[in-house]
Design an enzyme around this catalytic site. Structure first.
Site, short mmCIF file in Angstrom:
data_model
loop_
_atom_site.label_atom_id
_atom_site.label_comp_id
_atom_site.label_asym_id
_atom_site.label_seq_id
_atom_site.Cartn_x
_atom_site.Cartn_y
_atom_site.Cartn_z
N LYS A 22 0.84 -1.21 0.00
CA LYS A 22 0.00 0.00 0.00
C LYS A 22 0.86 1.25 0.00
CE LYS A 22 -2.84 2.52 3.41
NZ LYS A 22 -1.81 3.42 3.94
N ASN A 23 1.87 1.27 0.86
CA ASN A 23 2.65 2.50 1.04
C ASN A 23 3.63 2.76 -0.11
OD1 ASN A 23 1.33 2.99 3.42
ND2 ASN A 23 2.91 2.04 4.71
N ARG A 92 -4.98 10.27 3.75
CA ARG A 92 -3.80 11.11 3.90
C ARG A 92 -2.89 11.05 2.67
NH1 ARG A 92 -0.99 14.02 7.28
NH2 ARG A 92 1.27 14.07 7.06
N CYS A 116 -5.97 8.27 9.22
CA CYS A 116 -6.22 7.74 10.56
C CYS A 116 -5.88 8.76 11.64
CB CYS A 116 -5.36 6.49 10.79
SG CYS A 116 -5.90 5.07 9.82
N ARG A 121 0.10 14.87 12.42
CA ARG A 121 0.91 14.57 11.24
C ARG A 121 0.94 15.79 10.32
NH1 ARG A 121 -0.70 8.78 8.91
NH2 ARG A 121 -2.84 9.44 9.25
N PRO A 122 1.60 16.85 10.75
CA PRO A 122 1.63 18.07 9.93
C PRO A 122 2.39 17.83 8.63
CG PRO A 122 3.22 18.22 11.73
CD PRO A 122 2.43 16.96 11.96
N ASP A 124 4.30 20.21 7.32
CA ASP A 124 5.29 21.30 7.28
C ASP A 124 6.54 20.91 6.51
OD1 ASP A 124 3.40 21.97 9.13
OD2 ASP A 124 4.79 22.83 10.58
N LEU A 125 7.04 19.69 6.72
CA LEU A 125 8.27 19.29 6.05
C LEU A 125 8.07 19.15 4.54
CD1 LEU A 125 9.91 16.67 8.47
CD2 LEU A 125 10.70 18.97 7.93
N ASP A 305 3.79 1.01 12.22
CA ASP A 305 2.58 0.38 11.71
C ASP A 305 2.39 -1.04 12.27
OD1 ASP A 305 1.71 2.50 10.24
OD2 ASP A 305 2.36 1.73 8.29
N ILE A 327 6.77 7.42 17.27
CA ILE A 327 6.38 8.15 16.06
C ILE A 327 5.05 8.89 16.24
CG2 ILE A 327 5.97 7.96 13.58
CD1 ILE A 327 8.78 7.17 14.33
N ARG A 397 -9.04 -0.12 4.24
CA ARG A 397 -8.22 0.89 3.56
C ARG A 397 -6.83 0.32 3.24
NH1 ARG A 397 -6.78 4.84 7.14
NH2 ARG A 397 -5.42 5.40 5.44
#
Length: 419
Positions: A22-23, A92, A116, A121-122, A124-125, A305, A327, A397
């Site tokens: 998935k990722n 996301r 989720c 989980r900004p 910004d980066l 995960d 995390i 998902r």
């Protein structure tokens, strides 16, 4: 409302094939936009997040065609740079389209992504990297506009090895002018898969899988055919389910090199592990040993995960285990449901103490996130009596054919519609 009904007490044993990751699939699907051509992707998992990504690509003007686990994306007809608020809220991973759209169109309009509720989980980066490449960014009432007349190569130092920010920077830099160097990158195998896909499309990228990635921008990319790597998180979930229920399992089409930290922890619990080519074999002991320390971290450390499936498994160990999450601050939320089943878990901040009790009791519980939900299925497989799990849309998902695969491995699990 759909739910899983699980009768515990059956060992998870047999053979199953690991699906595509998935990722890896989601950012690669997003990056097909950069090719401006037709790309054929195989080993794409049939999960709802992939369906959502295909809907977004279609709404952007691309054409997607699916046959089983093969998806063809033709991005020649791309006609807009804007992703609807509805789609952004669905998952996301929609944020991956930011770098791809910016690289292809010179602009992108998105809103804050959903996903989720496992912690802050900004992005910004992501935005920091795009600014370094020359993008101007405007944010008003949750809508983010990125635009650049021309992206130019840059030296970019990440303060944290963010997977998503690394991938977005790679995508935006792939067609930027000049040489980009990314420092303190995330090293996950899925980033290497993105690099390999883009290189197959004509990009020039090296270093993925290390802390430093070099990208030499190309004016244009082209289409290709590409196969997605196996899902290491799905692999770890099925291994944990077999270990938790005292079973024996062989995973086909797995990638053991991506699972070193996971296999090491299973060995520490007393599981017998064998690896041959693309197969991984696990035989559980009569009673699992506790883990004195399981700490999550960026790859190659133990993946966040899989923290929840392993913590659930450890409720069956003979003694006390310690789990530390580094995390996401809300990743222990699922333990509330485990306690309803009789688990003895104490959470203080980002640490959990798990007392192995050797038995859970089935009851009515609720999944609130993807990996926590999969863990509650494992709990149901271990428990005495029936477990009814709601909120399974979170699980679907990320896991293709989850209940069917578990049934094939000996589980008594059925999916019902309407309660």
């Amino acid at each position: 409302m759909e739910s899983y009904h699980i009768r515990g007490g059956h060992k998870i044993s047999g053979e199953c094939c690991v699906k595509g990751a998935k990722n890896a699939a989601l950012p690669i699907l997003a990056s097909t936009i950069l090719s401006g051509a037709e790309c054929q992707l195989s080993n794409i998992p049939e999960i709802t997040d992939v369906c959502s990504m295909k809907k977004i690509l279609d709404e952007l003007g691309c054409k997607t065609d699916t046959s089983g686990e093969t998806v063809i994306v033709d991005s020649r007809g791309l006609m807009t740079d804007t992703i609807s608020l509805e789609r952004m809220r669905e998952m996301r991973s929609s944020v991956f389209l930011l770098g791809a759209l910016l690289g292809r169109c010179g602009s992108a309009v998105i809103s804050q992504p959903g996903g989720c509720n496992i912690g802050s989980r900004p992005i910004d980066l992501h935005l920091y990297a795009l600014k370094k490449l020359g993008a101007e960014i405007f944010e008003t009432e949750g809508v983010i506009l990125c635009k650049a007349s021309k992206l130019r190569g840059a030296d970019i130092h990440f303060s944290f090895p963010s997977v998503g920010a690394t991938e977005n920077a790679i995508m935006a830099a792939a067609t930027a002018e000049g040489h980009t160097v990314l420092h303190n990158c995330a090293m996950e195998p899925e980033i290497t898969d993105l690099q390999d896909f883009l290189n197959a499309c004509g990009a020039q990228i090296s270093g993925a899988g290390t802390k430093t990635i070099h990208i030499w921008g190309r004016q244009a990319l082209h289409g290709c055919s590409y196969r997605i790597i196996p899902d290491r998180i799905e692999s770890g979930t099925y291994l944990a389910a077999a270990a938790a229920t005292g079973g024996q399992i062989t995973l086909q089409h797995a990638q053991a090199a991506h699972l070193e930290s996971i296999l090491q922890k299973l060995i520490e619990t007393g599981c017998e592990i064998g690896v041959k080519e693309d197969k991984i074999y696990l035989k559980a002991p009569k009673r699992l040993k506790p883990l004195s320390r399981l700490v999550t971290g960026p790859y190659p450390a133990f993946p966040t995960d899989l923290q929840s499936p392993f913590l659930t498994m450890l409720t069956q160990a003979e003694g006390k285990s310690a789990v530390e999450e580094t995390i996401f601050e809300n990743r222990f939320a699922f333990t509330e449901e485990l306690r309803k089943m009789g688990a003895q878990i104490t959470v203080e901040g980002n640490r959990a103490a798990v007392e192995g009790i050797g038995g859970l009791q089935g009851c009515h519980i609720q999944a609130t996130d993807l990996r926590g939900g999969a863990s509650l299925v494992i709990a149901g497989l271990m428990a005495q009596g029936e477990t009814i799990l709601e909120g399974i849309e979170h699980i679907e998902r990320g896991y293709a054919d989850f209940s069917q695969t578990l049934r094939g491995l000996g589980a008594d699990i059925r999916k019902t519609h309407g309660g």
